[in-house]
Design an enzyme around this catalytic site. Sequence first.
Site, PDB file in Angstrom:
ATOM      1  N   GLY A   1       0.826  -1.217   0.000  1.00 51.13           N
ATOM      2  CA  GLY A   1       0.000   0.000   0.000  1.00 51.13           C
ATOM      3  C   GLY A   1       0.852   1.255   0.000  1.00 51.13           C
ATOM      4  O   GLY A   1       0.641   2.156   0.806  1.00 51.13           O
TER       5      GLY A   1
ATOM      6  N   THR B   1       1.460   3.480  -2.658  1.00 54.50           N
ATOM      7  CA  THR B   1       1.268   4.483  -3.710  1.00 54.50           C
ATOM      8  C   THR B   1       0.880   5.839  -3.132  1.00 54.50           C
ATOM      9  O   THR B   1       0.890   6.843  -3.831  1.00 54.50           O
ATOM     10  CB  THR B   1       0.176   4.036  -4.699  1.00 54.50           C
ATOM     11  OG1 THR B   1      -0.994   3.677  -3.947  1.00 54.50           O
ATOM     12  CG2 THR B   1       0.639   2.859  -5.538  1.00 54.50           C
ATOM     13  N   ARG B   2       0.515   5.876  -1.864  1.00 57.94           N
ATOM     14  CA  ARG B   2       0.134   7.157  -1.254  1.00 57.94           C
ATOM     15  C   ARG B   2       0.250   7.039   0.275  1.00 57.94           C
ATOM     16  O   ARG B   2       0.563   5.963   0.808  1.00 57.94           O
ATOM     17  CB  ARG B   2      -1.300   7.537  -1.646  1.00 57.94           C
ATOM     18  CG  ARG B   2      -2.319   6.534  -1.135  1.00 57.94           C
ATOM     19  CD  ARG B   2      -3.747   6.972  -1.445  1.00 57.94           C
ATOM     20  NE  ARG B   2      -4.651   6.245  -0.596  1.00 57.94           N
ATOM     21  CZ  ARG B   2      -5.756   5.629  -1.017  1.00 57.94           C
ATOM     22  NH1 ARG B   2      -6.086   5.686  -2.285  1.00 57.94           N
ATOM     23  NH2 ARG B   2      -6.531   4.999  -0.163  1.00 57.94           N
TER      24      ARG B   2
ATOM     25  N   SER C   1      -2.495   0.548  14.889  1.00 53.85           N
ATOM     26  CA  SER C   1      -3.151   1.848  15.052  1.00 53.85           C
ATOM     27  C   SER C   1      -3.434   2.090  16.532  1.00 53.85           C
ATOM     28  O   SER C   1      -3.643   1.132  17.298  1.00 53.85           O
ATOM     29  CB  SER C   1      -4.483   1.870  14.298  1.00 53.85           C
ATOM     30  OG  SER C   1      -5.240   3.014  14.685  1.00 53.85           O
TER      31      SER C   1
ATOM     32  N   TYR D   1     -12.304  -2.615  12.188  1.00 54.47           N
ATOM     33  CA  TYR D   1     -10.940  -2.096  11.977  1.00 54.47           C
ATOM     34  C   TYR D   1     -10.086  -2.209  13.239  1.00 54.47           C
ATOM     35  O   TYR D   1      -8.949  -2.702  13.199  1.00 54.47           O
ATOM     36  CB  TYR D   1     -11.061  -0.643  11.528  1.00 54.47           C
ATOM     37  CG  TYR D   1      -9.759   0.096  11.332  1.00 54.47           C
ATOM     38  CD1 TYR D   1      -8.993  -0.089  10.178  1.00 54.47           C
ATOM     39  CD2 TYR D   1      -9.304   1.011  12.276  1.00 54.47           C
ATOM     40  CE1 TYR D   1      -7.813   0.617   9.987  1.00 54.47           C
ATOM     41  CE2 TYR D   1      -8.128   1.721  12.089  1.00 54.47           C
ATOM     42  CZ  TYR D   1      -7.386   1.519  10.938  1.00 54.47           C
ATOM     43  OH  TYR D   1      -6.216   2.224  10.754  1.00 54.47           O
TER      44      TYR D   1
ATOM     45  N   THR E   1      -8.817  -5.656  13.968  1.00 53.51           N
ATOM     46  CA  THR E   1      -7.651  -6.098  13.179  1.00 53.51           C
ATOM     47  C   THR E   1      -6.373  -5.456  13.708  1.00 53.51           C
ATOM     48  O   THR E   1      -5.317  -6.075  13.709  1.00 53.51           O
ATOM     49  CB  THR E   1      -7.775  -5.757  11.673  1.00 53.51           C
ATOM     50  OG1 THR E   1      -7.802  -4.336  11.480  1.00 53.51           O
ATOM     51  CG2 THR E   1      -9.014  -6.382  11.064  1.00 53.51           C
TER      52      THR E   1
HETATM   53  P1  NAI Z   1      -4.430   5.412   2.695  1.00 52.74           P
HETATM   54  O1  NAI Z   1      -5.834   5.010   2.512  1.00 52.74           O
HETATM   55  O2  NAI Z   1      -3.993   6.795   2.369  1.00 52.74           O
HETATM   56  O3  NAI Z   1      -3.453   4.414   1.892  1.00 52.74           O
HETATM   57  C1  NAI Z   1      -3.680   3.046   1.926  1.00 52.74           C
HETATM   58  C2  NAI Z   1      -2.774   2.323   0.953  1.00 52.74           C
HETATM   59  O4  NAI Z   1      -3.162   0.953   0.978  1.00 52.74           O
HETATM   60  C3  NAI Z   1      -2.915   2.791  -0.477  1.00 52.74           C
HETATM   61  O5  NAI Z   1      -1.642   2.750  -1.097  1.00 52.74           O
HETATM   62  C4  NAI Z   1      -3.844   1.744  -1.110  1.00 52.74           C
HETATM   63  O6  NAI Z   1      -3.593   1.533  -2.495  1.00 52.74           O
HETATM   64  C5  NAI Z   1      -3.501   0.505  -0.312  1.00 52.74           C
HETATM   65  N1  NAI Z   1      -4.625  -0.412  -0.247  1.00 52.74           N
HETATM   66  C6  NAI Z   1      -5.904  -0.148   0.122  1.00 52.74           C
HETATM   67  N2  NAI Z   1      -6.665  -1.233   0.008  1.00 52.74           N
HETATM   68  C7  NAI Z   1      -5.848  -2.221  -0.413  1.00 52.74           C
HETATM   69  C8  NAI Z   1      -6.034  -3.578  -0.728  1.00 52.74           C
HETATM   70  N3  NAI Z   1      -7.219  -4.155  -0.641  1.00 52.74           N
HETATM   71  N4  NAI Z   1      -4.967  -4.287  -1.142  1.00 52.74           N
HETATM   72  C9  NAI Z   1      -3.766  -3.737  -1.254  1.00 52.74           C
HETATM   73  N5  NAI Z   1      -3.509  -2.443  -0.992  1.00 52.74           N
HETATM   74  C10 NAI Z   1      -4.550  -1.709  -0.591  1.00 52.74           C
HETATM   75  O7  NAI Z   1      -4.084   5.034   4.205  1.00 52.74           O
HETATM   76  P2  NAI Z   1      -2.978   5.556   5.232  1.00 52.74           P
HETATM   77  O8  NAI Z   1      -3.600   6.534   6.116  1.00 52.74           O
HETATM   78  O9  NAI Z   1      -1.728   5.883   4.536  1.00 52.74           O
HETATM   79  O10 NAI Z   1      -2.810   4.217   6.100  1.00 52.74           O
HETATM   80  C11 NAI Z   1      -1.727   3.312   5.971  1.00 52.74           C
HETATM   81  C12 NAI Z   1      -1.773   2.349   7.139  1.00 52.74           C
HETATM   82  O11 NAI Z   1      -1.670   3.072   8.369  1.00 52.74           O
HETATM   83  C13 NAI Z   1      -3.061   1.550   7.226  1.00 52.74           C
HETATM   84  O12 NAI Z   1      -2.778   0.238   7.665  1.00 52.74           O
HETATM   85  C14 NAI Z   1      -3.847   2.286   8.302  1.00 52.74           C
HETATM   86  O13 NAI Z   1      -4.763   1.444   8.935  1.00 52.74           O
HETATM   87  C15 NAI Z   1      -2.738   2.727   9.214  1.00 52.74           C
HETATM   88  N6  NAI Z   1      -3.094   3.849  10.076  1.00 52.74           N
HETATM   89  C16 NAI Z   1      -3.449   5.068   9.563  1.00 52.74           C
HETATM   90  C17 NAI Z   1      -3.767   6.111  10.398  1.00 52.74           C
HETATM   91  C18 NAI Z   1      -4.171   7.451   9.896  1.00 52.74           C
HETATM   92  O14 NAI Z   1      -4.548   8.294  10.740  1.00 52.74           O
HETATM   93  N7  NAI Z   1      -4.075   7.749   8.637  1.00 52.74           N
HETATM   94  C19 NAI Z   1      -3.757   5.923  11.858  1.00 52.74           C
HETATM   95  C20 NAI Z   1      -3.359   4.628  12.289  1.00 52.74           C
HETATM   96  C21 NAI Z   1      -3.041   3.631  11.422  1.00 52.74           C
END
Ligand code: NAI
Length: 249
Positions: A15, A17-18, A145, A158, A161
Site C-alpha cells: 500500500g 502508492t500514497r 493503530s 478495523y 484487526t
Molecule cells: P491510505 O488510505 O492513504 O493508503 C492506503 C494504501 O493501501 C494505499 O496505497 C492503497 O492503495 C492501499 N490499499 C488499500 N486497500 C488495499 C487492498 N485491498 N490491497 C492492497 N492495498 C490496498 O491510508 P494511510 O492513512 O496511509 O494508512 C496506511 C496504514 O496506516 C493503514 O494500515 C492504516 O490502517 C494505518 N493507520 C493510519 C492512520 C491514519 O490516521 N491515517 C492511523 C493509524 C493507522
Amino acid sequence: MLLIDLSNKKAIVTGSTRGIGRSIGEFLARAGAQVVITGRDRRRAEEVAKEIEEAYGVKTLGLDLSMEDTQSIREFYEGVEKAWGGVDILVNNAGITRDKLFLRMSLEDWEEVLRVNLTGTFFLTSLVVKGMIKSRWGRIVNISSVVGFTGNVGQVNYSSTKSALLGFTKSLAKELASRNITVNAVAPGFIETDMTAGLSEDIKESYLKNIPLGRFGKPEDVAGLVVFLCSDYASYITGQVLHVNGGMY
Ligand code: NAI
C-alpha cells in the site's frame, strides 16, 4: 556516510502508492534500500516507483497487489522473487476501514476488513519470511493503530484487526528471533492522509483537543520510526509496539 545505511537491502512496502506507505517507501529509498512499491493499480504503482527511483537513485519495482486476494498476493510475490530473489524488509502497511456502528455492521463489512488487514498480512508474511530465514536477516514492521489500544466508535472491525496485529507481531517475533529476524509494530495516532481526509471538521476538532503536541501527524512522522526499526540500530528491538501519536495515548 548516511547515519542509517540500508544500501544493500531490499524492501516491500504494501500500500505504498500514497499516504503513510508512500512516505515509508521514500524514507527507505533515501537510506539506500531498493524498494517494491505496491498498490491495487499497477500503473499507479509503476509511476510512484519511477518517481522514487529518480528522486533517490535506487532500484525500485512497481507492482499491483490486492491484499484481499491470496492469488494476487501469490502472483505479486512470484514477481518479486523473479526480479530480485526476495527481500530483507517487509512493511505490512496496506489497510482499509469500513466504518459503521456495530448494530449496522454487516458480516461483509467485518470480513472485508479482516481479509485485507489481517489475513492478507498473514499470507504475504508467510511467503516473504522464507527468504529471510535463508539469508538469516530480516525486518518485519506491521502498521497497527492507536485504535487497536483505545477502541473507537464505528470501528469494531478495523480496531479488532489492529489489536490482532499486536498478537501477530509478538508471537511471530518469538518464533523468528533465533533466525535474526525482528518483528515490530508501529501504532500511529491521527495521521493526515486520504484515510482521514474524509472525516468531518467536528470530529477532527475533537481529536485535536486530545493531542498534547497540538497537531495531527504527518506520514513522515511514522516513516522515520519505521526506517529506524529496519536499521542495524534496532537489531535488539523485537516483539515491540511503538506509538507515534503526538501524546494522545
Ligand atoms: P491510505 O488510505 O492513504 O493508503 C492506503 C494504501 O493501501 C494505499 O496505497 C492503497 O492503495 C492501499 N490499499 C488499500 N486497500 C488495499 C487492498 N485491498 N490491497 C492492497 N492495498 C490496498 O491510508 P494511510 O492513512 O496511509 O494508512 C496506511 C496504514 O496506516 C493503514 O494500515 C492504516 O490502517 C494505518 N493507520 C493510519 C492512520 C491514519 O490516521 N491515517 C492511523 C493509524 C493507522
